[in-house]
Design a protein around this motif. Structure first.
Motif, PDB file in Angstrom:
ATOM      1  N   GLY A 190      32.529   3.417  22.694  1.00  0.00           N
ATOM      2  CA  GLY A 190      33.677   3.962  22.071  1.00  0.00           C
ATOM      3  C   GLY A 190      34.111   5.504  22.280  1.00  0.00           C
ATOM      4  N   PHE A 191      32.854   6.200  22.425  1.00  0.00           N
ATOM      5  CA  PHE A 191      32.860   7.543  22.796  1.00  0.00           C
ATOM      6  C   PHE A 191      33.199   8.279  21.585  1.00  0.00           C
ATOM      7  CE2 PHE A 191      34.695   5.571  26.894  1.00  0.00           C
ATOM      8  CZ  PHE A 191      33.250   5.477  27.507  1.00  0.00           C
ATOM      9  N   VAL A 192      34.140   9.334  21.536  1.00  0.00           N
ATOM     10  CA  VAL A 192      34.649   9.900  20.229  1.00  0.00           C
ATOM     11  C   VAL A 192      35.891   8.957  19.933  1.00  0.00           C
ATOM     12  CG1 VAL A 192      35.407  11.976  19.065  1.00  0.00           C
ATOM     13  CG2 VAL A 192      33.547  11.966  20.631  1.00  0.00           C
ATOM     14  N   SER A 193      36.989   9.256  20.947  1.00  0.00           N
ATOM     15  CA  SER A 193      38.345   8.914  20.351  1.00  0.00           C
ATOM     16  C   SER A 193      38.345   7.394  20.030  1.00  0.00           C
ATOM     17  CB  SER A 193      39.270   9.197  21.439  1.00  0.00           C
ATOM     18  OG  SER A 193      38.941   8.297  22.327  1.00  0.00           O
ATOM     19  N   ASN A 194      37.945   6.333  20.681  1.00  0.00           N
ATOM     20  CA  ASN A 194      38.040   5.070  20.203  1.00  0.00           C
ATOM     21  C   ASN A 194      36.989   4.651  19.187  1.00  0.00           C
ATOM     22  OD1 ASN A 194      40.119   4.749  21.935  1.00  0.00           O
ATOM     23  ND2 ASN A 194      39.519   2.799  22.825  1.00  0.00           N
ATOM     24  N   ARG A 195      36.093   5.236  19.197  1.00  0.00           N
ATOM     25  CA  ARG A 195      35.017   4.678  17.959  1.00  0.00           C
ATOM     26  C   ARG A 195      35.897   5.151  16.598  1.00  0.00           C
ATOM     27  NH1 ARG A 195      28.596   6.346  17.636  1.00  0.00           N
ATOM     28  NH2 ARG A 195      28.195   5.449  15.495  1.00  0.00           N
ATOM     29  N   VAL A 196      36.705   6.148  16.510  1.00  0.00           N
ATOM     30  CA  VAL A 196      37.620   6.374  15.340  1.00  0.00           C
ATOM     31  C   VAL A 196      38.725   5.792  15.334  1.00  0.00           C
ATOM     32  CG1 VAL A 196      38.382   8.010  13.996  1.00  0.00           C
ATOM     33  CG2 VAL A 196      36.181   8.632  14.942  1.00  0.00           C
ATOM     34  N   LEU A 197      39.546   5.921  16.413  1.00  0.00           N
ATOM     35  CA  LEU A 197      40.856   5.019  16.577  1.00  0.00           C
ATOM     36  C   LEU A 197      40.662   3.676  16.379  1.00  0.00           C
ATOM     37  CD1 LEU A 197      43.609   5.399  17.193  1.00  0.00           C
ATOM     38  CD2 LEU A 197      43.444   5.315  19.505  1.00  0.00           C
TER      39      LEU A 197
ATOM     40  N   ASP B 242      46.285  -6.255  23.634  1.00  0.00           N
ATOM     41  CA  ASP B 242      45.203  -7.200  24.228  1.00  0.00           C
ATOM     42  C   ASP B 242      44.040  -5.860  24.611  1.00  0.00           C
ATOM     43  OD1 ASP B 242      47.271  -5.666  26.037  1.00  0.00           O
ATOM     44  OD2 ASP B 242      46.922  -6.984  27.506  1.00  0.00           O
ATOM     45  N   THR B 243      44.736  -4.662  24.972  1.00  0.00           N
ATOM     46  CA  THR B 243      43.438  -3.509  25.173  1.00  0.00           C
ATOM     47  C   THR B 243      42.854  -3.393  23.988  1.00  0.00           C
ATOM     48  OG1 THR B 243      44.913  -2.793  26.903  1.00  0.00           O
ATOM     49  CG2 THR B 243      43.210  -1.327  26.065  1.00  0.00           C
ATOM     50  N   ILE B 244      43.607  -3.263  22.701  1.00  0.00           N
ATOM     51  CA  ILE B 244      42.915  -2.749  21.469  1.00  0.00           C
ATOM     52  C   ILE B 244      41.860  -4.110  21.124  1.00  0.00           C
ATOM     53  CG2 ILE B 244      43.459  -2.658  19.108  1.00  0.00           C
ATOM     54  CD1 ILE B 244      44.389  -0.457  20.442  1.00  0.00           C
ATOM     55  N   LEU B 245      42.142  -5.040  21.302  1.00  0.00           N
ATOM     56  CA  LEU B 245      41.397  -6.259  20.963  1.00  0.00           C
ATOM     57  C   LEU B 245      40.288  -6.351  21.929  1.00  0.00           C
ATOM     58  CD1 LEU B 245      40.667  -8.612  19.396  1.00  0.00           C
ATOM     59  CD2 LEU B 245      42.098  -9.963  20.762  1.00  0.00           C
ATOM     60  N   LEU B 246      40.193  -5.868  23.115  1.00  0.00           N
ATOM     61  CA  LEU B 246      39.108  -5.826  23.933  1.00  0.00           C
ATOM     62  C   LEU B 246      38.328  -4.847  23.418  1.00  0.00           C
ATOM     63  CD1 LEU B 246      40.526  -6.662  27.347  1.00  0.00           C
ATOM     64  CD2 LEU B 246      38.867  -8.213  26.443  1.00  0.00           C
ATOM     65  N   SER B 247      38.737  -3.527  23.107  1.00  0.00           N
ATOM     66  CA  SER B 247      37.913  -2.376  22.920  1.00  0.00           C
ATOM     67  C   SER B 247      37.183  -2.780  21.396  1.00  0.00           C
ATOM     68  CB  SER B 247      38.898  -1.267  22.528  1.00  0.00           C
ATOM     69  OG  SER B 247      39.622  -0.823  23.849  1.00  0.00           O
ATOM     70  N   ILE B 248      37.863  -3.247  20.414  1.00  0.00           N
ATOM     71  CA  ILE B 248      37.269  -3.336  19.160  1.00  0.00           C
ATOM     72  C   ILE B 248      36.057  -4.539  19.473  1.00  0.00           C
ATOM     73  CG2 ILE B 248      37.569  -4.534  16.779  1.00  0.00           C
ATOM     74  CD1 ILE B 248      40.436  -3.503  16.758  1.00  0.00           C
ATOM     75  N   GLU B 249      36.432  -5.469  20.148  1.00  0.00           N
ATOM     76  CA  GLU B 249      35.437  -6.652  20.431  1.00  0.00           C
ATOM     77  C   GLU B 249      34.172  -6.039  21.141  1.00  0.00           C
ATOM     78  OE1 GLU B 249      37.907 -10.760  20.715  1.00  0.00           O
ATOM     79  OE2 GLU B 249      37.540  -9.460  22.446  1.00  0.00           O
ATOM     80  N   GLY B 250      34.549  -5.160  21.960  1.00  0.00           N
ATOM     81  CA  GLY B 250      33.434  -4.253  22.671  1.00  0.00           C
ATOM     82  C   GLY B 250      32.546  -3.498  21.632  1.00  0.00           C
ATOM     83  N   LEU B 251      33.157  -2.853  20.634  1.00  0.00           N
ATOM     84  CA  LEU B 251      32.496  -2.065  19.773  1.00  0.00           C
ATOM     85  C   LEU B 251      31.599  -3.086  18.859  1.00  0.00           C
ATOM     86  CD1 LEU B 251      35.249   0.375  18.774  1.00  0.00           C
ATOM     87  CD2 LEU B 251      32.972   1.116  19.925  1.00  0.00           C
ATOM     88  N   TYR B 252      32.230  -4.017  18.331  1.00  0.00           N
ATOM     89  CA  TYR B 252      31.409  -4.988  17.498  1.00  0.00           C
ATOM     90  C   TYR B 252      30.218  -5.505  18.393  1.00  0.00           C
ATOM     91  CZ  TYR B 252      31.174  -9.004  14.305  1.00  0.00           C
ATOM     92  OH  TYR B 252      30.758  -9.989  13.207  1.00  0.00           O
ATOM     93  N   GLN B 253      30.321  -5.977  19.698  1.00  0.00           N
ATOM     94  CA  GLN B 253      29.355  -6.421  20.492  1.00  0.00           C
ATOM     95  C   GLN B 253      28.254  -5.237  20.530  1.00  0.00           C
ATOM     96  OE1 GLN B 253      30.082  -7.637  24.383  1.00  0.00           O
ATOM     97  NE2 GLN B 253      28.312  -8.702  24.720  1.00  0.00           N
TER      98      GLN B 253
END
Length: 294
Positions: free
Chosen positions: A197-204, A249-260
Motif C-alpha cells: 500500500g506504500f503511503v498513499s493507499n495504506r491510508v486512503l 473494483d480497483t479499490i476492492l483489489l487494493s484492500i484485499e491485497g492489504l488484508y492479505q
C-alpha cells in the motif's frame, strides 16, 4: 520532442484503461512519443475516445476540482504522438516503460516477464500500482535494479505529484531517472520504501473502507459522508467520490491485497463495497458506484 537530455524519447505505456489512457495522454502532451498497448482493439478504441474527451474537457474538470489545468493543447498533435497497438512486442521501441495492468499479480507477472525479453536491457520499468510489491516485480525480471514504482494519481493530467517506490534492488540511478522523467512532464516525485500500500493507499484504502462501512451501517449516506470531508476538512473530493473515480473494483483489489499482506482485520473489505463490485457498479466508469453519474 521533449526538452530533456536523458535519451528518453519514446514511452511504452502498457494497459489502456482509465489510468493507462491518462498516463499516455500526459506523456504525449509533454512531447514524448508513446506506444500504448492493450490486448484488444476495443480497449484501444475506448482509450482513444477517453483521451480525446480528456483533452477537450480537462481545463473545465480542473476548475471543478480546484486543480490547476495545463494550458490548452493541440488535440490532433497529441493524438498523433500516440501509437495504439495490441502487440506487446511493439514496446521494443520504448526508452522507458510505464505498466498499468489491473491490480492482479497473475495478470501483471506474465506482462513483465515478456517485457523483460522484448525491451532493451537498459530500459527502466515503472510499475503503476497501488498495492503490488515493487520487489516482487523485480524478482521476475533480469533487471531488478531497473524496476521502480510510479503510483500516479487519478486524474493524472491534473495531479502534480507521483508516489515513487524504491524496491529492494532499485538503484539510485533508476530513482533519479524516474524523478527526472516526472519533472519533464511537470510532476514532482516523492520517494518512499516498498511496503504494501506504500503511503498513499495504506491510508486512503482504510479511509475509503471505513467510509463504506458508515454507509453500510446507515450512519450516513454517501453524499453526507463526502460533504463532511469536503466541508469540514477542505478536501476537494470526499472519500467515496474518490473511490468512484478510481474504480470500486480497483479499490476492492487494493484492500484485499492489504488484508492479505498484513493479516490485520482492520483491512477487512466492507460487504457493501464487495456487493457493489459484484453488481458491476464500479463508479464513474460504469455510471454508478456510491454515487450516480450521468
Amino acid at each position: 520532442m521533449p526538452d530533456n537530455d536523458s535519451g528518453i524519447h519514446t514511452i511504452g505505456v502498457i494497459g489502456a484503461g482509465v489510468m493507462g489512457s491518462e498516463v499516455a495522454q500526459v506523456f504525449a502532451q509533454s512531447g514524448f512519443d508513446v506506444v500504448l498497448v492493450d490486448v484488444t482493439d476495443q480497449a484501444l478504441d475506448r482509450a482513444r475516445q477517453t483521451i480525446e474527451r480528456n483533452l477537450r474537457f480537462q481545463r473545465m474538470l480542473g476548475a471543478q476540482r480546484g486543480l490547476a489545468a495545463p494550458p490548452t493543447v493541440d488535440r490532433a498533435a497529441v493524438l498523433a504522438r500516440i501509437r495504439f497497438t495490441t502487440r506487446l512486442a511493439d514496446a521494443a521501441d520504448a526508452d522507458f516503460v510505464v505498466e498499468n495492468v489491473t491490480e492482479d499479480w497473475n495478470l501483471k507477472r506474465p506482462v513483465f516477464e515478456e517485457l523483460d525479453q522484448v525491451c532493451k536491457p537498459d530500459v527502466v520499468f515503472a510499475v503503476n500500482t497501488s498495492c503490488i510489491p515493487i520487489t516482487r516485480v523485480g524478482g521476475v525480471t533480469d533487471r531488478p535494479s531497473k524496476i521502480i514504482g510510479a503510483h500516479f494519481m487519478n486524474p493524472v493530467s491534473l495531479k502534480p505529484m507521483v508516489e515513487v517506490i524504491r524496491g529492494f534492488h532499485t538503484s539510485d540511478e533508476t530513482v533519479q531517472t524516474m524523478l527526472d522523467l516526472l519533472a519533464a512532464i511537470g510532476k514532482e516525485g516523492v520517494v518512499v520504501a516498498d511496503s504494501p500500500g506504500f503511503v498513499s493507499n495504506r491510508v486512503l484504502m482504510l479511509t475509503v473502507n471505513e467510509a463504506a462501512y458508515l454507509v453500510h451501517e446507515r450512519v450516513a449516506d454517501a453524499t453526507e459522508v463526502d460533504r463532511i470531508f469536503k466541508g469540514c476538512f477542505g478536501h476537494t473530493m470526499g472519500p467515496l467520490e474518490t473511490a468512484d473515480l478510481i474504480g470500486l473494483d480497483t479499490i476492492l483489489l487494493s484492500i484485499e491485497g492489504l488484508y492479505q499482506a498484513f493479516g490485520d482485520s482492520k483491512y477487512r473489505p466492507c460487504p457493501l463495497l464487495k456487493q457493489l463490485v459484484d453488481a458491476g457498479l464500479h463508479g464513474r466508469k460504469s455510471g454508478r458506484g456510491f454515487h450516480v453519474y450521468q
